[in-house]
Design an enzyme around this catalytic site. Structure first.
Site, PDB file in Angstrom:
ATOM      1  N   TYR A 203      -2.515  -3.176 -10.699  1.00 11.20           N
ATOM      2  CA  TYR A 203      -2.493  -2.857  -9.271  1.00 11.20           C
ATOM      3  C   TYR A 203      -1.639  -3.848  -8.478  1.00 11.20           C
ATOM      4  CZ  TYR A 203      -4.172  -1.710  -4.594  1.00 11.20           C
ATOM      5  OH  TYR A 203      -4.240  -1.360  -3.266  1.00 11.20           O
TER       6      TYR A 203
ATOM      7  N   SER B 232       0.794  -1.237   0.000  1.00 13.37           N
ATOM      8  CA  SER B 232       0.000   0.000   0.000  1.00 13.37           C
ATOM      9  C   SER B 232       0.822   1.281   0.000  1.00 13.37           C
ATOM     10  CB  SER B 232      -0.961   0.013   1.193  1.00 13.37           C
ATOM     11  OG  SER B 232      -2.054  -0.833   0.948  1.00 13.37           O
TER      12      SER B 232
ATOM     13  N   TYR C 148      -4.109   3.457   7.601  1.00 11.83           N
ATOM     14  CA  TYR C 148      -5.408   2.763   7.606  1.00 11.83           C
ATOM     15  C   TYR C 148      -6.327   3.396   8.646  1.00 11.83           C
ATOM     16  CZ  TYR C 148      -2.627  -0.660   4.980  1.00 11.83           C
ATOM     17  OH  TYR C 148      -1.807  -1.267   4.070  1.00 11.83           O
TER      18      TYR C 148
ATOM     19  N   VAL D  47       1.087  -3.799   3.925  1.00  9.63           N
ATOM     20  CA  VAL D  47       0.983  -5.074   4.650  1.00  9.63           C
ATOM     21  C   VAL D  47       2.240  -5.944   4.536  1.00  9.63           C
ATOM     22  CG1 VAL D  47      -1.532  -5.185   4.636  1.00  9.63           C
ATOM     23  CG2 VAL D  47      -0.244  -6.211   2.739  1.00  9.63           C
TER      24      VAL D  47
ATOM     25  N   LYS E  58       0.519   3.335  -3.077  1.00 13.30           N
ATOM     26  CA  LYS E  58      -0.643   4.213  -3.306  1.00 13.30           C
ATOM     27  C   LYS E  58      -0.234   5.686  -3.335  1.00 13.30           C
ATOM     28  CE  LYS E  58      -3.813   0.952  -1.043  1.00 13.30           C
ATOM     29  NZ  LYS E  58      -4.528   0.616   0.201  1.00 13.30           N
TER      30      LYS E  58
END
Length: 309
Positions: A193, A65, A245, A263, A68
């Site tokens: 992705y 992540s 998160y 993660v 992102k």
């Protein structure tokens, strides 16, 4: 890589390492399950070129992540702020990063922010290019520029593992496609992705990315502007409000520096205007953040008074 081991940082890493037993390595992506639970390392990169480290900062792991942040910067460069934020919101969420719940209650059904999976899928969908290969190539080129490391590539084994288990992300895509938020072929988007998430880096690479963001998008060594200052500001703000998160608020109070976790156990952090931080610790807490990494950043922030607040 000219990065010297720092005894004070080493002491903090060893203190934080004790917490890694309380977490678990990510197992829902099979290829991530092989990580060593007690790993913990840290790199600090300053705008004056100084670099400090503690632990095995050259060990490789995937961005997950953390990617992102970079995909968002690239999508805004490609499409402009207005177009990107017509399709993805700017608000934090109290829900888990892979939740579909808010999409059903939002009108229009656009994701709340680019740091949750639904939002990140929309953002990756807006990266310019005629093929997956071209889009990925452009994202990798941005990573190469920010890290000054052109050897960074994709861990194809992790990418394959993620692609084969990405059922929930497919569901998010199809739901958003139904509502006109996602366009094009869903399987191609999932491939893009999962490969984006499987870009392989080190703590040192993360710290250098953080340093460029801290320095308003400019590489202080070459004086080259890699990101427009406005885009660097936007992504740093999202890191504060949504980067950890649904633990982002607590993290802002306890640590107080812009950060984005993945993660794999990666955490990208920065302290404007002069410091980038890269952390790796694959043992995760229940929110999906590195348990040792969060503790380490908390200790680091308190010892050196790093909070931006």
């Amino acid at each position: 890589m000219d990065c010297e081991t720092d005894e004070e940082l080493l002491e903090l890493v060893e203190r934080a390492r004790k917490y890694t037993d309380q977490g678990k390595v990510a197992s829902y992506i099979p290829a991530l399950e092989r990580a060593e639970q007690n790993d913990l390392s840290l790199a600090l990169y300053y705008t004056d070129g100084k670099c400090l480290k503690a632990g095995d900062v050259e060990k490789k792991f995937t961005l997950q992540s953390v990617s992102k942040v970079l995909a968002l910067a690239l999508a805004i460069m490609d499409r402009g702020e207005n177009e990107v934020f017509q399709k993805v919101g700017m608000e934090p969420t109290g829900d888990p990063f892979n939740s579909i719940a808010k999409l059903e209650t939002q009108i229009p059904a656009k994701p709340l922010n680019p740091m949750i999976n639904a939002g990140a899928l929309v953002v990756s969908n807006m990266i310019s290019g005629t093929s997956i290969h071209e889009k990925l190539g452009r994202l990798l080129a941005l990573v190469h520029d920010m890290t000054n490391n052109s050897s960074i590539d994709i861990d194809l084994e992790v990418a394959k593992s993620e692609f084969e288990t990405a059922h929930l992300n497919r569901s998010l895509c199809y739901f958003m496609k139904q509502h006109g938020i996602v366009e094009g072929d869903v399987e191609e988007l999932i491939e893009l992705y999962t490969k984006q998430c499987a870009i392989q880096v080190t703590c040192y690479d993360l710290a250098r990315i953080g340093m460029i963001l801290a320095n308003k998008g400019t590489d202080p060594k070459t004086k080259r502007k890699i990101l427009p200052e406005r885009i660097a500001t936007i992504v740093k703000t999202f890191m504060v409000t949504c980067g950890m998160y649904n633990a982002s608020g607590e993290f802002a109070i306890q640590v107080g520096i812009p950060s984005k976790s993945g993660v794999s156990g990666a955490i990208l952090s920065l302290v404007p205007p002069s410091l980038g931080i890269g952390v790796y610790g694959p043992s995760l807490n229940e929110k999906g953040n590195s348990i040792g990494g969060v503790k380490l950043l908390e200790m680091l922030s308190q010892r050196y008074d790093l909070s931006i607040f």
